[in-house]
Write a protein that holds these residues in place. Structure first.
Motif, PDB file in Angstrom:
ATOM      1  N   ILE A   4       0.831  -1.213   0.000  1.00  0.00           N
ATOM      2  CA  ILE A   4       0.000   0.000   0.000  1.00  0.00           C
ATOM      3  C   ILE A   4       0.863   1.259   0.000  1.00  0.00           C
ATOM      4  CG2 ILE A   4      -0.343   0.100   2.508  1.00  0.00           C
ATOM      5  CD1 ILE A   4      -3.272   1.084   1.722  1.00  0.00           C
ATOM      6  N   GLN A   5       2.029   1.202   0.619  1.00  0.00           N
ATOM      7  CA  GLN A   5       2.915   2.357   0.618  1.00  0.00           C
ATOM      8  C   GLN A   5       3.322   2.715  -0.814  1.00  0.00           C
ATOM      9  OE1 GLN A   5       5.994   2.461   3.699  1.00  0.00           O
ATOM     10  NE2 GLN A   5       7.452   3.082   2.138  1.00  0.00           N
ATOM     11  N   GLU A   6       3.661   1.729  -1.620  1.00  0.00           N
ATOM     12  CA  GLU A   6       4.020   1.977  -3.019  1.00  0.00           C
ATOM     13  C   GLU A   6       2.786   2.418  -3.817  1.00  0.00           C
ATOM     14  OE1 GLU A   6       5.962   2.587  -6.549  1.00  0.00           O
ATOM     15  OE2 GLU A   6       6.767   2.512  -4.520  1.00  0.00           O
ATOM     16  N   ASP A   7       1.631   1.827  -3.524  1.00  0.00           N
ATOM     17  CA  ASP A   7       0.396   2.261  -4.192  1.00  0.00           C
ATOM     18  C   ASP A   7       0.123   3.746  -3.917  1.00  0.00           C
ATOM     19  OD1 ASP A   7       0.046  -0.309  -5.135  1.00  0.00           O
ATOM     20  OD2 ASP A   7      -1.592  -0.799  -3.749  1.00  0.00           O
ATOM     21  N   LEU A   8       0.325   4.175  -2.665  1.00  0.00           N
ATOM     22  CA  LEU A   8       0.120   5.580  -2.309  1.00  0.00           C
ATOM     23  C   LEU A   8       1.136   6.476  -3.012  1.00  0.00           C
ATOM     24  CD1 LEU A   8      -0.640   5.276   1.493  1.00  0.00           C
ATOM     25  CD2 LEU A   8      -2.255   5.883  -0.312  1.00  0.00           C
ATOM     26  N   ARG A   9       2.365   6.008  -3.109  1.00  0.00           N
ATOM     27  CA  ARG A   9       3.400   6.765  -3.824  1.00  0.00           C
ATOM     28  C   ARG A   9       2.971   7.001  -5.271  1.00  0.00           C
ATOM     29  NH1 ARG A   9       7.593   5.824  -7.222  1.00  0.00           N
ATOM     30  NH2 ARG A   9       9.306   7.302  -7.065  1.00  0.00           N
ATOM     31  N   GLN A  10       2.536   5.948  -5.942  1.00  0.00           N
ATOM     32  CA  GLN A  10       2.112   6.065  -7.332  1.00  0.00           C
ATOM     33  C   GLN A  10       0.881   6.976  -7.455  1.00  0.00           C
ATOM     34  OE1 GLN A  10       3.875   5.128  -9.900  1.00  0.00           O
ATOM     35  NE2 GLN A  10       5.398   4.263  -8.513  1.00  0.00           N
ATOM     36  N   TYR A  11      -0.023   6.889  -6.494  1.00  0.00           N
ATOM     37  CA  TYR A  11      -1.222   7.739  -6.482  1.00  0.00           C
ATOM     38  C   TYR A  11      -0.829   9.211  -6.373  1.00  0.00           C
ATOM     39  CZ  TYR A  11      -5.640   9.743  -4.888  1.00  0.00           C
ATOM     40  OH  TYR A  11      -6.764  10.526  -4.748  1.00  0.00           O
ATOM     41  N   ILE A  45       3.945   2.799   9.433  1.00  0.00           N
ATOM     42  CA  ILE A  45       4.174   2.723  10.874  1.00  0.00           C
ATOM     43  C   ILE A  45       3.688   1.378  11.422  1.00  0.00           C
ATOM     44  CG2 ILE A  45       3.668   3.783  13.107  1.00  0.00           C
ATOM     45  CD1 ILE A  45       5.383   5.503  11.157  1.00  0.00           C
ATOM     46  N   SER A  46       2.493   0.974  11.003  1.00  0.00           N
ATOM     47  CA  SER A  46       1.957  -0.317  11.454  1.00  0.00           C
ATOM     48  C   SER A  46       0.891  -0.774  10.476  1.00  0.00           C
ATOM     49  CB  SER A  46       1.356  -0.213  12.862  1.00  0.00           C
ATOM     50  OG  SER A  46       0.242   0.665  12.861  1.00  0.00           O
ATOM     51  N   LYS A  59     -10.226  -6.902   6.391  1.00  0.00           N
ATOM     52  CA  LYS A  59      -9.815  -5.504   6.388  1.00  0.00           C
ATOM     53  C   LYS A  59      -8.422  -5.377   6.991  1.00  0.00           C
ATOM     54  CE  LYS A  59     -11.568  -2.303   9.208  1.00  0.00           C
ATOM     55  NZ  LYS A  59     -12.460  -1.328   9.827  1.00  0.00           N
ATOM     56  N   VAL A  60      -7.678  -4.438   6.452  1.00  0.00           N
ATOM     57  CA  VAL A  60      -6.356  -4.116   6.981  1.00  0.00           C
ATOM     58  C   VAL A  60      -6.391  -2.659   7.409  1.00  0.00           C
ATOM     59  CG1 VAL A  60      -3.883  -4.023   6.510  1.00  0.00           C
ATOM     60  CG2 VAL A  60      -5.296  -5.762   5.383  1.00  0.00           C
ATOM     61  N   ASP A  61      -5.874  -2.397   8.598  1.00  0.00           N
ATOM     62  CA  ASP A  61      -5.796  -1.048   9.125  1.00  0.00           C
ATOM     63  C   ASP A  61      -4.316  -0.664   9.128  1.00  0.00           C
ATOM     64  OD1 ASP A  61      -7.060   1.209  10.196  1.00  0.00           O
ATOM     65  OD2 ASP A  61      -6.573   0.592  12.232  1.00  0.00           O
ATOM     66  N   THR A  62      -3.926   0.274   8.250  1.00  0.00           N
ATOM     67  CA  THR A  62      -2.521   0.638   8.095  1.00  0.00           C
ATOM     68  C   THR A  62      -2.315   2.083   8.497  1.00  0.00           C
ATOM     69  OG1 THR A  62      -2.281  -0.905   6.250  1.00  0.00           O
ATOM     70  CG2 THR A  62      -0.617   0.803   6.448  1.00  0.00           C
ATOM     71  N   ARG A  63      -1.273   2.323   9.271  1.00  0.00           N
ATOM     72  CA  ARG A  63      -0.873   3.687   9.622  1.00  0.00           C
ATOM     73  C   ARG A  63       0.330   4.072   8.765  1.00  0.00           C
ATOM     74  NH1 ARG A  63       1.019   4.225  14.840  1.00  0.00           N
ATOM     75  NH2 ARG A  63       1.188   6.437  14.425  1.00  0.00           N
ATOM     76  N   GLN A 131       2.337  14.243   8.725  1.00  0.00           N
ATOM     77  CA  GLN A 131       0.927  13.875   8.842  1.00  0.00           C
ATOM     78  C   GLN A 131       0.861  12.363   9.010  1.00  0.00           C
ATOM     79  OE1 GLN A 131      -0.370  15.347   5.020  1.00  0.00           O
ATOM     80  NE2 GLN A 131      -1.179  17.205   5.924  1.00  0.00           N
ATOM     81  N   ASP A 132       0.142  11.914  10.029  1.00  0.00           N
ATOM     82  CA  ASP A 132      -0.041  10.489  10.260  1.00  0.00           C
ATOM     83  C   ASP A 132      -1.457  10.095   9.863  1.00  0.00           C
ATOM     84  OD1 ASP A 132       2.533  10.046  11.211  1.00  0.00           O
ATOM     85  OD2 ASP A 132       1.974  10.575  13.257  1.00  0.00           O
ATOM     86  N   TYR A 133      -1.544   9.178   8.910  1.00  0.00           N
ATOM     87  CA  TYR A 133      -2.826   8.723   8.372  1.00  0.00           C
ATOM     88  C   TYR A 133      -3.129   7.304   8.832  1.00  0.00           C
ATOM     89  CZ  TYR A 133      -2.749  12.630   5.133  1.00  0.00           C
ATOM     90  OH  TYR A 133      -2.734  13.885   4.582  1.00  0.00           O
ATOM     91  N   ARG A 134      -4.394   7.051   9.061  1.00  0.00           N
ATOM     92  CA  ARG A 134      -4.888   5.681   9.269  1.00  0.00           C
ATOM     93  C   ARG A 134      -5.751   5.363   8.070  1.00  0.00           C
ATOM     94  NH1 ARG A 134      -9.075   2.864  11.727  1.00  0.00           N
ATOM     95  NH2 ARG A 134     -10.140   4.757  12.362  1.00  0.00           N
ATOM     96  N   ILE A 135      -5.403   4.287   7.400  1.00  0.00           N
ATOM     97  CA  ILE A 135      -6.081   3.895   6.179  1.00  0.00           C
ATOM     98  C   ILE A 135      -6.670   2.502   6.385  1.00  0.00           C
ATOM     99  CG2 ILE A 135      -5.816   3.462   3.708  1.00  0.00           C
ATOM    100  CD1 ILE A 135      -3.327   5.342   3.884  1.00  0.00           C
ATOM    101  N   ALA A 136      -7.977   2.389   6.286  1.00  0.00           N
ATOM    102  CA  ALA A 136      -8.650   1.094   6.362  1.00  0.00           C
ATOM    103  C   ALA A 136      -8.898   0.635   4.927  1.00  0.00           C
ATOM    104  CB  ALA A 136      -9.960   1.194   7.123  1.00  0.00           C
ATOM    105  N   HIS A 137      -8.397  -0.556   4.609  1.00  0.00           N
ATOM    106  CA  HIS A 137      -8.505  -1.028   3.231  1.00  0.00           C
ATOM    107  C   HIS A 137      -8.650  -2.535   3.201  1.00  0.00           C
ATOM    108  CE1 HIS A 137      -4.246  -2.387   3.295  1.00  0.00           C
ATOM    109  NE2 HIS A 137      -4.088  -1.351   4.098  1.00  0.00           N
ATOM    110  N   ALA A 138      -9.129  -3.014   2.076  1.00  0.00           N
ATOM    111  CA  ALA A 138      -9.238  -4.452   1.870  1.00  0.00           C
ATOM    112  C   ALA A 138      -7.859  -4.982   1.504  1.00  0.00           C
ATOM    113  CB  ALA A 138     -10.225  -4.759   0.761  1.00  0.00           C
ATOM    114  N   ASP A 139      -7.591  -6.185   1.964  1.00  0.00           N
ATOM    115  CA  ASP A 139      -6.374  -6.862   1.541  1.00  0.00           C
ATOM    116  C   ASP A 139      -6.615  -7.326   0.116  1.00  0.00           C
ATOM    117  OD1 ASP A 139      -3.876  -7.994   1.660  1.00  0.00           O
ATOM    118  OD2 ASP A 139      -4.602  -9.870   2.500  1.00  0.00           O
TER     119      ASP A 139
END
Length: 141
Positions: A4-11, A45-46, A59-63, A131-139
């Motif tokens: 997801i980190q790379e997906d966010l980078r590309q976004y 972060i987690s 669901k995955v909860d990613t910070r 900025q610290d984000y919490r992102i709830a997403h499907a695996d």
């Protein structure tokens, strides 16, 4: 599973506003040594999973920590605002990104500060907005 980190980078690179501010200088985990241009660093972060009764991951909860760097505090804030608003990360709520369902994106904390002098011996301070984000997403597996 894609990262997801790379997906966010590309976004963010695909966002015209962000691209105009930092070009493709969006890095994973740490700012490269000697990098003094306006930049963004993404760091996971987690990441916690919530399995269903049958054992599949629902669901995955990613910070994610997003650090926006610039030579001035004002410009670091402009970068951070563009990351967060409009077509930025908060626009991902209830959408699909790279075939991954994003339930919600919340900026849970933000602060700014001044970093030490660059290691390359330059005389310019760097400012950072974190900025610290919490992102709830499907695996996506």
């Amino acid at each position: 599973m894609s990262d997801i980190q790379e997906d966010l980078r590309q976004y963010l690179i695909a966002d015209a506003n962000v691209l105009a501010l930092v070009s493709t200088r969006i890095y994973p985990d740490v700012l490269p040594l000697g990098q003094t241009s306006d930049s963004i660093v993404l760091e996971t972060i987690s990441s916690n999973t919530e399995p269903t009764i049958d054992g599949t991951i629902a669901k995955v909860d990613t910070r994610i920590s997003v650090r926006c760097y610039s030579a001035t505090k004002k410009q670091a804030s402009v970068i951070a605002k563009n990351v967060r608003l409009d077509s930025g990360l908060e626009a991902l709520k209830n959408t699909t990104m790279n075939s991954r369902w994003i339930e919600h994106v919340n900026c849970e904390d933000a602060h700014s500060g001044q970093e030490e002098l660059p290691v390359d011996g330059g005389s310019y301070h760097r400012y950072v907005v974190v900025q610290d984000y919490r992102i709830a997403h499907a695996d996506d597996t």
